[in-house]
Write a protein that holds these residues in place. Sequence first.
Motif, PDB file in Angstrom:
ATOM      1  N   GLY A 129      94.690  22.838  27.086  1.00 36.96           N
ATOM      2  CA  GLY A 129      95.987  22.944  26.421  1.00 36.96           C
ATOM      3  C   GLY A 129      96.214  24.214  25.837  1.00 36.96           C
ATOM      4  N   THR A 130      97.574  24.302  25.330  1.00 36.44           N
ATOM      5  CA  THR A 130      97.926  26.006  25.006  1.00 36.44           C
ATOM      6  C   THR A 130      98.296  25.923  23.701  1.00 36.44           C
ATOM      7  N   ILE A 131      97.519  27.123  23.488  1.00 32.95           N
ATOM      8  CA  ILE A 131      97.975  28.294  21.901  1.00 32.95           C
ATOM      9  C   ILE A 131      99.268  28.464  21.745  1.00 32.95           C
ATOM     10  N   ALA A 184      92.318  34.866  19.085  1.00 32.03           N
ATOM     11  CA  ALA A 184      93.438  34.128  19.500  1.00 32.03           C
ATOM     12  C   ALA A 184      94.736  34.908  18.872  1.00 32.03           C
ATOM     13  N   LEU A 185      95.154  35.387  17.956  1.00 27.93           N
ATOM     14  CA  LEU A 185      95.902  36.402  16.918  1.00 27.93           C
ATOM     15  C   LEU A 185      96.116  37.860  17.507  1.00 27.93           C
ATOM     16  N   GLU A 186      94.968  37.977  17.884  1.00 29.77           N
ATOM     17  CA  GLU A 186      95.247  39.863  18.454  1.00 29.77           C
ATOM     18  C   GLU A 186      94.969  39.309  19.588  1.00 29.77           C
ATOM     19  N   LYS A 187      94.704  39.032  20.388  1.00 32.49           N
ATOM     20  CA  LYS A 187      95.414  38.711  22.000  1.00 32.49           C
ATOM     21  C   LYS A 187      96.342  38.639  21.635  1.00 32.49           C
ATOM     22  N   MET A 188      97.466  37.488  21.080  1.00 34.11           N
ATOM     23  CA  MET A 188      98.972  37.303  21.723  1.00 34.11           C
ATOM     24  C   MET A 188      99.148  38.357  21.017  1.00 34.11           C
ATOM     25  N   GLU A 189      98.799  39.435  20.090  1.00 35.85           N
ATOM     26  CA  GLU A 189      99.499  40.278  19.473  1.00 35.85           C
ATOM     27  C   GLU A 189      99.433  42.130  20.680  1.00 35.85           C
ATOM     28  N   TYR A 190      98.678  41.828  20.929  1.00 36.27           N
ATOM     29  CA  TYR A 190      97.848  43.278  22.243  1.00 36.27           C
ATOM     30  C   TYR A 190      98.693  42.730  23.830  1.00 36.27           C
ATOM     31  N   HIS A 191      99.289  41.569  23.995  1.00 40.64           N
ATOM     32  CA  HIS A 191      99.687  41.118  25.209  1.00 40.64           C
ATOM     33  C   HIS A 191     100.488  40.847  24.867  1.00 40.64           C
ATOM     34  N   ARG A 192     101.817  40.433  23.585  1.00 39.60           N
ATOM     35  CA  ARG A 192     102.913  40.115  23.218  1.00 39.60           C
ATOM     36  C   ARG A 192     103.641  38.626  23.950  1.00 39.60           C
ATOM     37  N   THR A 243      90.684  34.428   9.239  1.00 36.74           N
ATOM     38  CA  THR A 243      90.653  33.886   9.907  1.00 36.74           C
ATOM     39  C   THR A 243      89.189  33.771  11.165  1.00 36.74           C
ATOM     40  N   ASN A 244      88.822  34.731  11.563  1.00 38.06           N
ATOM     41  CA  ASN A 244      87.287  34.912  12.188  1.00 38.06           C
ATOM     42  C   ASN A 244      86.495  33.244  12.231  1.00 38.06           C
ATOM     43  N   ARG A 245      86.577  33.045  10.782  1.00 35.71           N
ATOM     44  CA  ARG A 245      85.837  31.925   9.965  1.00 35.71           C
ATOM     45  C   ARG A 245      86.538  30.695  11.328  1.00 35.71           C
ATOM     46  N   ILE A 246      87.541  30.494  11.195  1.00 38.18           N
ATOM     47  CA  ILE A 246      88.430  29.051  12.085  1.00 38.18           C
ATOM     48  C   ILE A 246      88.432  28.979  13.297  1.00 38.18           C
ATOM     49  N   MET A 247      87.379  28.626  14.516  1.00 34.68           N
ATOM     50  CA  MET A 247      87.236  28.114  15.730  1.00 34.68           C
ATOM     51  C   MET A 247      88.749  27.581  16.198  1.00 34.68           C
ATOM     52  N   ILE A 248      89.277  28.029  17.176  1.00 32.82           N
ATOM     53  CA  ILE A 248      90.347  27.794  18.210  1.00 32.82           C
ATOM     54  C   ILE A 248      90.766  26.802  17.861  1.00 32.82           C
ATOM     55  N   THR A 249      89.638  25.242  18.227  1.00 29.88           N
ATOM     56  CA  THR A 249      89.930  23.580  18.216  1.00 29.88           C
ATOM     57  C   THR A 249      90.568  23.370  17.133  1.00 29.88           C
ATOM     58  N   GLU A 250      89.888  24.193  15.748  1.00 29.62           N
ATOM     59  CA  GLU A 250      90.444  23.694  14.581  1.00 29.62           C
ATOM     60  C   GLU A 250      91.736  24.297  14.255  1.00 29.62           C
ATOM     61  N   VAL A 251      92.935  24.664  15.006  1.00 32.78           N
ATOM     62  CA  VAL A 251      94.368  24.749  15.562  1.00 32.78           C
ATOM     63  C   VAL A 251      94.696  23.516  16.007  1.00 32.78           C
ATOM     64  N   PRO A 252      95.103  22.730  15.191  1.00 30.26           N
ATOM     65  CA  PRO A 252      96.138  21.429  16.045  1.00 30.26           C
ATOM     66  C   PRO A 252      97.048  22.462  16.758  1.00 30.26           C
ATOM     67  N   GLN A 253      97.182  21.890  18.024  1.00 24.96           N
ATOM     68  CA  GLN A 253      98.244  22.103  18.813  1.00 24.96           C
ATOM     69  C   GLN A 253      99.492  21.214  18.584  1.00 24.96           C
ATOM     70  N   HIS A 254     100.675  21.924  18.533  1.00 20.87           N
ATOM     71  CA  HIS A 254     102.055  21.479  18.717  1.00 20.87           C
ATOM     72  C   HIS A 254     102.721  20.927  20.360  1.00 20.87           C
ATOM     73  N   MET A 255     102.176  22.132  21.394  1.00 17.22           N
ATOM     74  CA  MET A 255     103.288  21.965  22.421  1.00 17.22           C
ATOM     75  C   MET A 255     101.763  20.829  23.241  1.00 17.22           C
ATOM     76  N   ASN A 256     102.084  20.532  24.733  1.00 17.35           N
ATOM     77  CA  ASN A 256     101.731  19.507  25.042  1.00 17.35           C
ATOM     78  C   ASN A 256     101.642  20.169  26.446  1.00 17.35           C
ATOM     79  N   ASN A 257     101.569  21.980  26.977  1.00 14.31           N
ATOM     80  CA  ASN A 257     101.716  21.717  28.380  1.00 14.31           C
ATOM     81  C   ASN A 257     101.029  20.923  29.784  1.00 14.31           C
TER      82      ASN A 257
END
Length: 138
Positions: free
Chosen positions: A48-50, A25-33, A70-84
């Motif tokens: 959801g939206t991360i 997620a971090l790398e994709k966000m950085e690459y695509h800005r 961070t490669n050991r943390i699944m995206i589903t383990e990251v709490p989402q604070h936005m509910n699109n």
Amino acid sequence: MIIAFFLTPKQDVIWLSEEATMRQALEKMEYHRYSAIPLIDEEGRYTGTITEGDLLWKLKNTKGLKFENTNRIMITEVPQHMNNKVVRINEKIDSLIDLAKTQNFVPVVDDNGVFIGIVKRGDIIEYCAQLINARGEN
């Protein structure tokens, strides 16, 4: 006018599978800005939206977590604070206006709840600007 007119289809949208890691997620966000990316489950449904903020809070609040692991943390383990909120493809444009006030993009689903794309806030603003200009209300 219907939502389909504004749709950016799934194949043109940057999204993540729920099977992704925090590092991906971090790398994709950085690459695509991007500051937010939709999450899609294995059935193709929007779940959801991360956001950058979600990732930063996870990094800050998880003892011993550093970028390197961070490669050991699944995206589903990251709490989402936005509910699109989502809209269905056959809804009218009016349903987008209120959502665009608080969401960078509005996820669009079909009648089965399957993610088919997004409508970007910028596209909605552009449409509204064209309406105002057409009326001569500058």
